[in-house]
Design an enzyme around this catalytic site. Structure first.
Site, PDB file in Angstrom:
ATOM      1  N   GLN A  99       0.844  -1.195   0.000  1.00  0.00           N
ATOM      2  CA  GLN A  99       0.000   0.000   0.000  1.00  0.00           C
ATOM      3  C   GLN A  99       0.878   1.242   0.000  1.00  0.00           C
ATOM      4  O   GLN A  99       0.386   2.360  -0.064  1.00  0.00           O
ATOM      5  CB  GLN A  99      -0.889   0.016   1.248  1.00  0.00           C
ATOM      6  CG  GLN A  99      -1.840  -1.156   1.334  1.00  0.00           C
ATOM      7  CD  GLN A  99      -2.465  -1.238   2.720  1.00  0.00           C
ATOM      8  OE1 GLN A  99      -3.467  -0.597   2.995  1.00  0.00           O
ATOM      9  NE2 GLN A  99      -1.871  -2.012   3.594  1.00  0.00           N
ATOM     10  N   HIS A 117      -1.425   1.377  -4.228  1.00  0.00           N
ATOM     11  CA  HIS A 117      -1.838   2.784  -4.095  1.00  0.00           C
ATOM     12  C   HIS A 117      -0.980   3.727  -4.937  1.00  0.00           C
ATOM     13  O   HIS A 117      -0.986   4.932  -4.706  1.00  0.00           O
ATOM     14  CB  HIS A 117      -1.802   3.202  -2.616  1.00  0.00           C
ATOM     15  CG  HIS A 117      -2.872   2.533  -1.791  1.00  0.00           C
ATOM     16  ND1 HIS A 117      -2.909   2.566  -0.428  1.00  0.00           N
ATOM     17  CD2 HIS A 117      -3.958   1.809  -2.168  1.00  0.00           C
ATOM     18  CE1 HIS A 117      -3.971   1.893   0.020  1.00  0.00           C
ATOM     19  NE2 HIS A 117      -4.613   1.408  -1.026  1.00  0.00           N
ATOM     20  N   CYS A 125      -0.886  12.940 -16.166  1.00  0.00           N
ATOM     21  CA  CYS A 125      -1.427  14.134 -16.819  1.00  0.00           C
ATOM     22  C   CYS A 125      -2.952  14.167 -16.636  1.00  0.00           C
ATOM     23  O   CYS A 125      -3.632  13.182 -16.906  1.00  0.00           O
ATOM     24  CB  CYS A 125      -1.054  14.131 -18.302  1.00  0.00           C
ATOM     25  SG  CYS A 125      -1.749  15.548 -19.173  1.00  0.00           S
TER      26      CYS A 125
HETATM   27  P1  OAD Z   1      -1.407   3.076   9.012  1.00  0.00           P
HETATM   28  O1  OAD Z   1      -0.715   4.309   9.480  1.00  0.00           O
HETATM   29  O2  OAD Z   1      -2.883   3.062   9.017  1.00  0.00           O
HETATM   30  O3  OAD Z   1      -0.931   1.836   9.890  1.00  0.00           O
HETATM   31  C1  OAD Z   1       0.421   1.595  10.140  1.00  0.00           C
HETATM   32  C2  OAD Z   1       0.526   0.274  10.880  1.00  0.00           C
HETATM   33  O4  OAD Z   1       1.894  -0.014  11.058  1.00  0.00           O
HETATM   34  C3  OAD Z   1      -0.108   0.286  12.281  1.00  0.00           C
HETATM   35  O5  OAD Z   1      -0.890  -0.881  12.454  1.00  0.00           O
HETATM   36  C4  OAD Z   1       1.098   0.280  13.217  1.00  0.00           C
HETATM   37  O6  OAD Z   1       0.831  -0.403  14.432  1.00  0.00           O
HETATM   38  C5  OAD Z   1       2.118  -0.446  12.389  1.00  0.00           C
HETATM   39  N1  OAD Z   1       3.526  -0.138  12.680  1.00  0.00           N
HETATM   40  C6  OAD Z   1       4.069   1.053  13.030  1.00  0.00           C
HETATM   41  N2  OAD Z   1       5.394   0.960  13.149  1.00  0.00           N
HETATM   42  C7  OAD Z   1       5.717  -0.338  12.858  1.00  0.00           C
HETATM   43  C8  OAD Z   1       6.941  -1.057  12.778  1.00  0.00           C
HETATM   44  N3  OAD Z   1       8.109  -0.472  13.033  1.00  0.00           N
HETATM   45  N4  OAD Z   1       6.882  -2.360  12.443  1.00  0.00           N
HETATM   46  C9  OAD Z   1       5.688  -2.975  12.197  1.00  0.00           C
HETATM   47  N5  OAD Z   1       4.509  -2.340  12.247  1.00  0.00           N
HETATM   48  C10 OAD Z   1       4.516  -1.036  12.562  1.00  0.00           C
HETATM   49  O7  OAD Z   1      -0.824   2.745   7.559  1.00  0.00           O
HETATM   50  P2  OAD Z   1      -1.420   1.796   6.436  1.00  0.00           P
HETATM   51  O8  OAD Z   1      -2.128   0.642   7.038  1.00  0.00           O
HETATM   52  O9  OAD Z   1      -0.337   1.536   5.472  1.00  0.00           O
HETATM   53  O10 OAD Z   1      -3.677   5.241   1.642  1.00  0.00           O
HETATM   54  O11 OAD Z   1      -2.482   2.741   5.776  1.00  0.00           O
HETATM   55  C11 OAD Z   1      -3.211   2.280   4.680  1.00  0.00           C
HETATM   56  C12 OAD Z   1      -3.501   3.399   3.737  1.00  0.00           C
HETATM   57  O12 OAD Z   1      -4.119   4.477   4.448  1.00  0.00           O
HETATM   58  C13 OAD Z   1      -2.275   4.046   3.128  1.00  0.00           C
HETATM   59  O13 OAD Z   1      -1.801   3.348   1.997  1.00  0.00           O
HETATM   60  C14 OAD Z   1      -2.771   5.393   2.755  1.00  0.00           C
HETATM   61  C15 OAD Z   1      -3.496   5.728   4.033  1.00  0.00           C
HETATM   62  O14 OAD Z   1      -4.471   6.675   3.934  1.00  0.00           O
HETATM   63  C16 OAD Z   1      -3.816   6.207   0.757  1.00  0.00           C
HETATM   64  O15 OAD Z   1      -3.198   7.246   0.816  1.00  0.00           O
HETATM   65  C17 OAD Z   1      -4.817   5.874  -0.309  1.00  0.00           C
END
Ligand code: OAD
Length: 246
Positions: A99, A117, A125
Site C-alpha cells: 500500500q 496505491h 497528466c
Molecule cells: P497506518 O498508518 O494506518 O498503519 C500503520 C501500521 O503499522 C499500524 O498498524 C502500526 O501499528 C504499524 N507499525 C508502526 N510501526 C511499525 C513497525 N516499526 N513495524 C511494524 N509495524 C509497525 O498505515 P497503512 O495501514 O499503510 O492510503 O495505511 C493504509 C492506507 O491508508 C495508506 O496506503 C494510505 C493511508 O491513507 C492512501 O493514501 C490511499
C-alpha cells in the site's frame, strides 16, 4: 526467535509466499505512518490533500504536501525489513502487495511488486492520463505541468478513487495462490486492501501478521508476531535458513 511446529511445517512445504505491506514497514526508515499518535492524518486534513476534490480545489496545496513527502522519502532508504523480503526470494516465490507509495520494495530489489496505491515518483497528466516518472525533489515548479502545459497530479490513489483493476485482480490472484501470506505494518483500516489477507486465509493460506500492535485482522491470523518489522523479519529469515539448511 522460537517458531512453533505448525509454522515450521508450513515454512518447510510452502512454495508461494504472498506479502502485504503498509506504512509500518517503512516506519524504521523514518517515514511517518498515517494513523496512530504521530500519524500524518492526525495533523493534516486528509480531504484537502488526498482526494480529487481537494486537488481540483487547490492543486498547489496538494503538491506542497506531496513535495514535502517526496523530500522526506528521497532522504530515506529501504531498511532491513525491505531487504529481508528480497532475501526471502532465495527460498520461495515471493509476491509483494504494497500500500506504500515510497518505492522502497523496488529499491530493495524485490522482483514481484504490486503498488496498490501508486508511486509517489510518478505523475499523471490530468488531460491525457499519461503516466511518467518525475524524481525531482524538491520540485522546481508547483504545481508541475506537462510539456504541453497541462496540470499533472501525483500518480497515487486518493480517497474515494478506485484501485487500478489490473493491480487489484493480480493481488487477489496472489492472495488466493499463497501457501503463506504475511501482513506487515498495516492497520488494515483501508478497503479494499484490508480484505486481501482475508481472501488468502479463505483460500487456505497460513496467515501471519507482523505488527507492533494488534489490528483488526489479528484475530483471524494463524500467527501474530508482535514487534517492529525491522527486527522480526531478519529474525524470521534466520530461522528459515536453518529450516532450509543454509
Ligand atoms: P497506518 O498508518 O494506518 O498503519 C500503520 C501500521 O503499522 C499500524 O498498524 C502500526 O501499528 C504499524 N507499525 C508502526 N510501526 C511499525 C513497525 N516499526 N513495524 C511494524 N509495524 C509497525 O498505515 P497503512 O495501514 O499503510 O492510503 O495505511 C493504509 C492506507 O491508508 C495508506 O496506503 C494510505 C493511508 O491513507 C492512501 O493514501 C490511499
Amino acid at each position: 526467535m522460537k517458531l512453533d511446529k505448525h509454522f515450521i511445517n508450513h515454512l518447510t512445504t510452502a512454495r508461494n509466499i504472498g506479502v502485504m505491506t503498509g506504512a509500518g514497514i517503512s516506519a524504521d526508515s523514518g517515514i511517518a505512518t498515517f494513523r496512530g499518535k504521530d500519524g500524518l492524518w492526525n495533523n493534516i486534513p486528509v480531504e484537502k490533500v488526498a482526494t480529487l476534490e481537494g486537488f481540483l480545489e487547490n492543486p498547489e496545496l496538494v503538491w506542497k504536501f506531496y513535495d514535502m513527502r517526496r523530500i522526506e522519502i528521497s532522504k530515506a532508504k529501504p531498511n532491513h525489513a525491505h531487504l529481508t523480503l528480497k532475501e526471502l526470494e532465495d527460498f520461495y516465490q515471493v509476491s509483494i502487495i504494497t500500500q506504500n507509495i515510497d518505492g522502497f520494495h523496488k529499491l530493495a530489489g524485490s522482483s514481484n511488486i504490486i503498488e496498490l496505491h501508486g508511486n509517489i515518483w510518478e505523475v499523471r497528466c490530468m488531460e491525457t492520463g499519461k503516466v511518467s516518472n518525475n524524481t525531482e525533489a524538491p520540485l522546481t515548479t508547483i504545481p508541475p505541468k506537462s510539456e504541453t502545459g497541462s496540470l499533472l497530479r501525483p500518480n497515487v490513489i486518493w480517497f474515494g478513487e478506485a484501485l487500478p483493476q489490473k493491480a487489484l485482480d493480480l493481488s487477489l490472484k496472489i492472495a488466493s495462490e499463497s501457501d503463506i501470506f504475511i501482513v506487515i505494518g498495516t492497520s488494515a483500516a483501508v478497503q479494499p486492501a484490508a480484505s486481501i489477507p482475508m481472501i488468502a486465509k479463505r483460500a487456505n493460506a497460513f496467515l501471519v501478521e507482523i505488527n507492533i500492535e494488534e489490528t483488526q485482522i489479528t484475530r483471524f491470523t494463524d500467527l501474530f508476531l508482535k514487534g517492529k518489522a525491522v527486527k522480526v523479519l531478519p529474525e524470521l529469515i534466520k530461522e528459515i535458513k536453518k529450516i532450509k539448511g543454509k
